[in-house]
Structures are given as C-alpha cells and as structure tokens.
Write an enzyme that holds these catalytic residues in place. Structure first.
Site, PDB file in Angstrom:
ATOM      1  N   GLU A  32       0.822  -1.217   0.000  1.00  0.00           N
ATOM      2  CA  GLU A  32       0.000   0.000   0.000  1.00  0.00           C
ATOM      3  C   GLU A  32       0.855   1.265   0.000  1.00  0.00           C
ATOM      4  OE1 GLU A  32      -3.055   0.165   3.021  1.00  0.00           O
ATOM      5  OE2 GLU A  32      -4.415  -0.989   1.769  1.00  0.00           O
ATOM      6  N   HIS A  64       9.475 -25.963   0.980  1.00  0.00           N
ATOM      7  CA  HIS A  64       8.897 -27.089   0.248  1.00  0.00           C
ATOM      8  C   HIS A  64       7.816 -26.594  -0.698  1.00  0.00           C
ATOM      9  CE1 HIS A  64      10.934 -30.008   2.926  1.00  0.00           C
ATOM     10  NE2 HIS A  64      10.924 -28.951   3.713  1.00  0.00           N
ATOM     11  N   LYS A 111     -13.838  -0.063  -3.501  1.00  0.00           N
ATOM     12  CA  LYS A 111     -14.808   0.406  -2.499  1.00  0.00           C
ATOM     13  C   LYS A 111     -15.925   1.201  -3.190  1.00  0.00           C
ATOM     14  CE  LYS A 111     -11.586   1.083   1.359  1.00  0.00           C
ATOM     15  NZ  LYS A 111     -10.975   2.108   2.190  1.00  0.00           N
TER      16      LYS A 111
HETATM   17  O1  PA5 Z   1      -3.394   1.467   5.712  1.00  0.00           O
HETATM   18  C1  PA5 Z   1      -4.547   1.853   5.618  1.00  0.00           C
HETATM   19  O2  PA5 Z   1      -4.867   3.029   5.844  1.00  0.00           O
HETATM   20  C2  PA5 Z   1      -5.666   0.902   5.227  1.00  0.00           C
HETATM   21  O3  PA5 Z   1      -5.212  -0.395   5.024  1.00  0.00           O
HETATM   22  C3  PA5 Z   1      -6.723   0.859   6.307  1.00  0.00           C
HETATM   23  O4  PA5 Z   1      -6.152   0.478   7.511  1.00  0.00           O
HETATM   24  C4  PA5 Z   1      -7.878  -0.108   5.973  1.00  0.00           C
HETATM   25  O5  PA5 Z   1      -8.442   0.210   4.732  1.00  0.00           O
HETATM   26  C5  PA5 Z   1      -8.963  -0.048   7.045  1.00  0.00           C
HETATM   27  O6  PA5 Z   1      -9.427   1.257   7.174  1.00  0.00           O
HETATM   28  P1  PA5 Z   1     -10.216   1.767   8.427  1.00  0.00           P
HETATM   29  O7  PA5 Z   1      -9.323   1.663   9.612  1.00  0.00           O
HETATM   30  O8  PA5 Z   1     -10.562   3.169   8.098  1.00  0.00           O
HETATM   31  O9  PA5 Z   1     -11.427   0.889   8.578  1.00  0.00           O
END
Ligand code: PA5
Length: 488
Positions: free
Chosen positions: A305, A347, A455
């Site tokens: 990410e 493995h 989303k």
């Molecule tokens: O790193 C991030 O910001 C995302 O992975 C969020 O943690 C994830 O989408 C969950 O979001 P939220 O905490 O708003 O529910």
C-alpha cells in the site's frame, strides 16, 4: 546480542555476481541521494504541521506519554479481568498489526490452553473479510455475556468492519440487553465517520457505553500498530513499554544519515538499487519462525500500500513554505511483496526462488535465541540428539547458501529473541525502511488511492448515499464486460 542486526552480505555482487548483486561503489555513488533523502525526511518529521498533514505522525508513537499508556493499560486489564473472550473487528491496518502482535508476542496456542493465557481472555479477529463462514460460527459458539468487542476503524466507514459490527452488535443487543454497549470499545477517528457518530450517541446516553480510544491524526492504518494496537497488547498482557522502547531504539539508530549505521536505510537502499537496476521486483519476506509469519503478512500490506503507486510525487510549497504533495507523472512503481515462512515454504515457493525467474530478493528473519527448544531422541541416525532450534537456524543458513549459489540476492534480519522489545525494533525497522524507500522512489508512501476503486464500485452497487457524481458515472459507463463464450 542487544539489538536487531541486518546482514546484507548476500545482496552484493561479491556473493551473488555482478548481474544480480549491488556493487559496493554503487553505495558510494548514492551518497548524495541518501543525504538529500535523509534531510527531507528529517525536515518533515521535525515539523509537527507537515508531519501530521503528510502522514508521518507514526514516527512519534514510540514517545507517547505515560498517562495515555496507563489509561490504555487500565482499560485492558479491566476487560481482561471481566471477560472470557475479546473479538477484534477491523481490516487492513486495523487488523494486520494486531494479528502480527498476537502471533509474535502471545504464547503459541494461546486460545487453546488456559494456563498459557494466564487468566486472560481468548482473542478472535473478525471483520477482516466478508465471509460469513467464520463469523457465523463464532457468534453461534461464544457466550455473549462473556464476550467483549473492540471495533477498530479509523475512517469508521469500511464496509467489512461495518457489516461485521452490525451483526455482532445486534447479537450482543439481543443476548445482553440494553446495556450491551458496555461490552464495546470503539477505536476510531475522534471527529468524523459513522462509527464516531454511533459512539457519541451511545456515550451521551451512558458514559460507560461504547467507550473509545483516541486515534492520532496523521497516522495511516498500516503505520498505526502502536496507536490502535495498544489496547490489544494490554488485554493479552504484553508489556507495552517494552515494545515502544524497542521502537524508540530503532528510531534512534535510524536517525543516522550513514547507511552503514542505519539498518533501515541500508535495507531500503539495497532493495531499491536491485529493483531499479537489476529488476528485482518481487520482495519475499521469509521469517524462520512460526511466530513471525503474521508479521510478514503485516509487511505485505505495509510495502504494497505504501509503495505500489501509479503516480510519482511532486512537491509544492504553500505561501508559508509548507510542503504539499501532489500527483506527478504515471510511474506504476512498487516491488510486489510476498510473505512466506521457513522452513514450511522451502517445500513450496523455494523451488521458484532458486530456479524461477531471477527477479526477486528474499529477506529472511533469523531468531538468534528461542524461548523454547526440543531435542530429538538419540535414535542413532543423523538427526539423533539434535536441538530443534539449531536445525531451524541451520535450515536458514542452508537456504542462504542455496540462493547465493544460484546468484539470488538475499539478506537476513537477525532478531536476538522474539520478545516485545525486539518486535518493537522489527516493526520500526520496516516502517522507517518503507518511508525511506518511498522517498528514494519519489512516491507518496502514506496514501492508498488504489484501494478506493473497489470500495467505490461496491458503494455504487449498494446505493450508498453521497457518492460523487463523476465516480458514479464512471462506473455506470464502464461496466464489467462478461462474454458468455469466455466462461466455460
Ligand atoms: O493502511 C490503511 O490506511 C488501510 O489499510 C486501512 O487500515 C484499511 O483500509 C482499514 O481502514 P479503516 O481503519 O478506516 O477501517
């Protein structure tokens, strides 16, 4: 050994050949870039405004004040004393750090054997998928009155967490009655989001209902284990101060601009050189420890990410000289992380690591000293009277050798022990490395615009109010094309 160490011998051409390794003089040549990058990171971190606005407030988490930590500990102890089960609901950054901590720092088989829990509750993680198979079994079998729920969502809007919480909340309400909110803690944004609204409404009716913990501004989900994950640590009885002391120690070591003194910078620099110059685009993280597999899963999110980005970063400054990060040209960058574990995956994926395309680096985590060992019986063969831990570490050494012989770059993080202090070091090692790698690649490591499109598609189909018109139009005008002849 007092500190986590980073062994990068096998990233160099001297060990894996000039076509696949880094030449030492490439590090020298990078001196200017390193200094510039270091200076830039330091500048943002030292300015509270920019730190928060750009998403680097996580660098302050190891220095949280004692009062906050004590408050969390008191709440954690209270929950641990009164409840047999705690269900954590959350996904992404609101889940992976907690799961990593649970597996690394709680005893193995914690849920299964009560003496291992030391009178603390069983821990369950839900809301990290939309699969009814696990959640339905859990609520059918847990006793509602003995179950506490911690719902974690920074935005308070995430579909998976929201749906799971709605189900768990109605289950609690049905079986516990009006006061069910006293069995709920919400960790969410202090001001915005529908979860926050719910918390405020419940709170105004009953101060003990839907208690909530503050989430710091400018800390992205995947960098937030030492913010939203602290209550979990308190509940399972992990020494929070030790974890943060480890993180602080790593932060101190990584404040040096010299890559030879700064393990996180060295890691990021070597990986970046191999990625850009030698096309090592796959990043395998393989701890030789069952307890660290979930930490590798956490790192997958952190790297993917943070650095998997379509656009480069352009820095502009406003009238007061503060930085604003904007999208620049399309770059489509980012190494692809894969989590594995030794020896299990020797493995499976190891065949490809050794003989498949030479497009990856493998990072191992080796544990120098384990809490427990076993000895094989004296059976008279080559495995006779051996220490299990030594076998595991020999397997790591053998894997390093095998990869290096085939000119496959690899490196090893050596953890003295898997304990709260060194785990704190490890988490901060990866977080700083990722921030530095983002700087080297000139991308914004602290946003995740790519996860929005799925989303939005779901929100559109579920008719969620407030969807921006242009996004709705884009989805409407570009439906998924499914030709039946392509489905057999
Ligand atoms: O790193 C991030 O910001 C995302 O992975 C969020 O943690 C994830 O989408 C969950 O979001 P939220 O905490 O708003 O529910």
């Amino acid at each position: 050994m007092r500190h986590l160490k980073f062994d990068f011998n096998n990233m160099f051409s001297s060990n894996v050949g000039k076509d696949h390794g880094v030449r030492e003089n490439e590090l020298k040549n990078a001196t200017k870039v390193i200094q510039k990058t270091h200076k830039h990171l330091k500048k943002i971190i030292n300015s509270p405004f920019e730190r928060i606005a750009l998403g680097l407030e996580w660098t302050q988490l190891p220095y949280q004040n004692k009062g906050t930590l004590e408050q969390i500990q008191v709440l954690g102890d209270e929950i641990a004393k009164r409840f047999e089960n705690v269900v954590f609901l959350g996904i992404g950054g609101s889940y992976l750090g907690l799961k990593a901590a649970q597996d690394a720092l709680a005893p193995c088989y914690y849920n299964e054997f009560s003496p291992l829990r030391n009178k603390r509750p069983r821990i369950y993680f839900e809301g990290n998928n939309l699969d009814a198979q696990t959640l339905s079994v859990l609520i059918k079998n847990l006793e509602p009155k003995k179950t506490f729920v911690v719902v974690i969502s920074k935005s308070g809007e995430t579909t998976e967490t929201k749906a799971a919480f709605q189900i768990v909340e109605s289950w609690l309400k049905k079986h516990v009655g009006k006061s069910y909110g006293r069995q709920v803690v919400a960790i969410t944004d202090p001001r915005s989001g529908s979860l926050r609204k719910k918390v405020n409404a419940a709170h105004s009716r009953d101060a003990l209902s839907f208690r909530s913990l503050p989430l710091l501004k400018g800390v992205g989900g995947r960098f937030s284990e030492f913010n939203m994950g602290l209550l979990h640590l308190a509940i399972i009885g992990v020494d929070i101060k030790e974890v943060l002391a480890g993180a602080r120690a790593m932060l101190r070591r990584c404040s040096s601009p010299s890559v030879y003194e700064n393990p996180a910078y060295m890691y990021a620099l070597l990986q970046t050189i191999l990625y850009i110059k030698k096309r090592k685009s796959i990043a395998i993280l393989m701890p030789f420890s069952e307890k660290l597999k979930s930490t590798a899963d956490w790192y997958v999110q952190l790297l993917a990410e943070s650095l998997g980005k379509k656009y480069g970063r352009r820095i502009e400054t406003d009238s007061s000289g503060r930085e604003i990060w904007k999208k620049a040209n399309i770059v489509n960058l980012g190494r692809t992380p894969i989590s594995a574990r030794g020896t299990n995956d020797l493995h499976s994926i190891q065949q490809n690591n050794i003989e498949g395309e030479n497009n990856k680096t493998v990072t191992f985590v080796r544990v120098a000293s384990f809490a427990r060992d076993l000895r094989t019986p004296k059976a008279g063969d080559f495995l006779s009277d051996r220490s299990y831990c030594k076998l595991l570490n020999l397997a790591h050494e053998a894997t390093e050798w095998a990869l290096s012989r085939e000119k496959r770059p690899n490196c090893t993080i050596i953890m003295p022990q898997v304990n709260p202090y060194h785990w704190g070091e490890l988490i901060f090692f990866f977080e700083i490395a990722t921030a530095f790698e983002g700087e080297l690649l000139e991308v914004n490591a602290f946003d995740q615009p790519g996860v929005e499109s799925y989303k939005n598609y779901m929100y559109y189909k579920l008719r969620r109010p407030g969807m921006p018109k242009e996004i709705a139009r884009e989805i409407k005008d570009n439906p998924l094309v499914k030709k039946t002849r392509f489905i057999i």
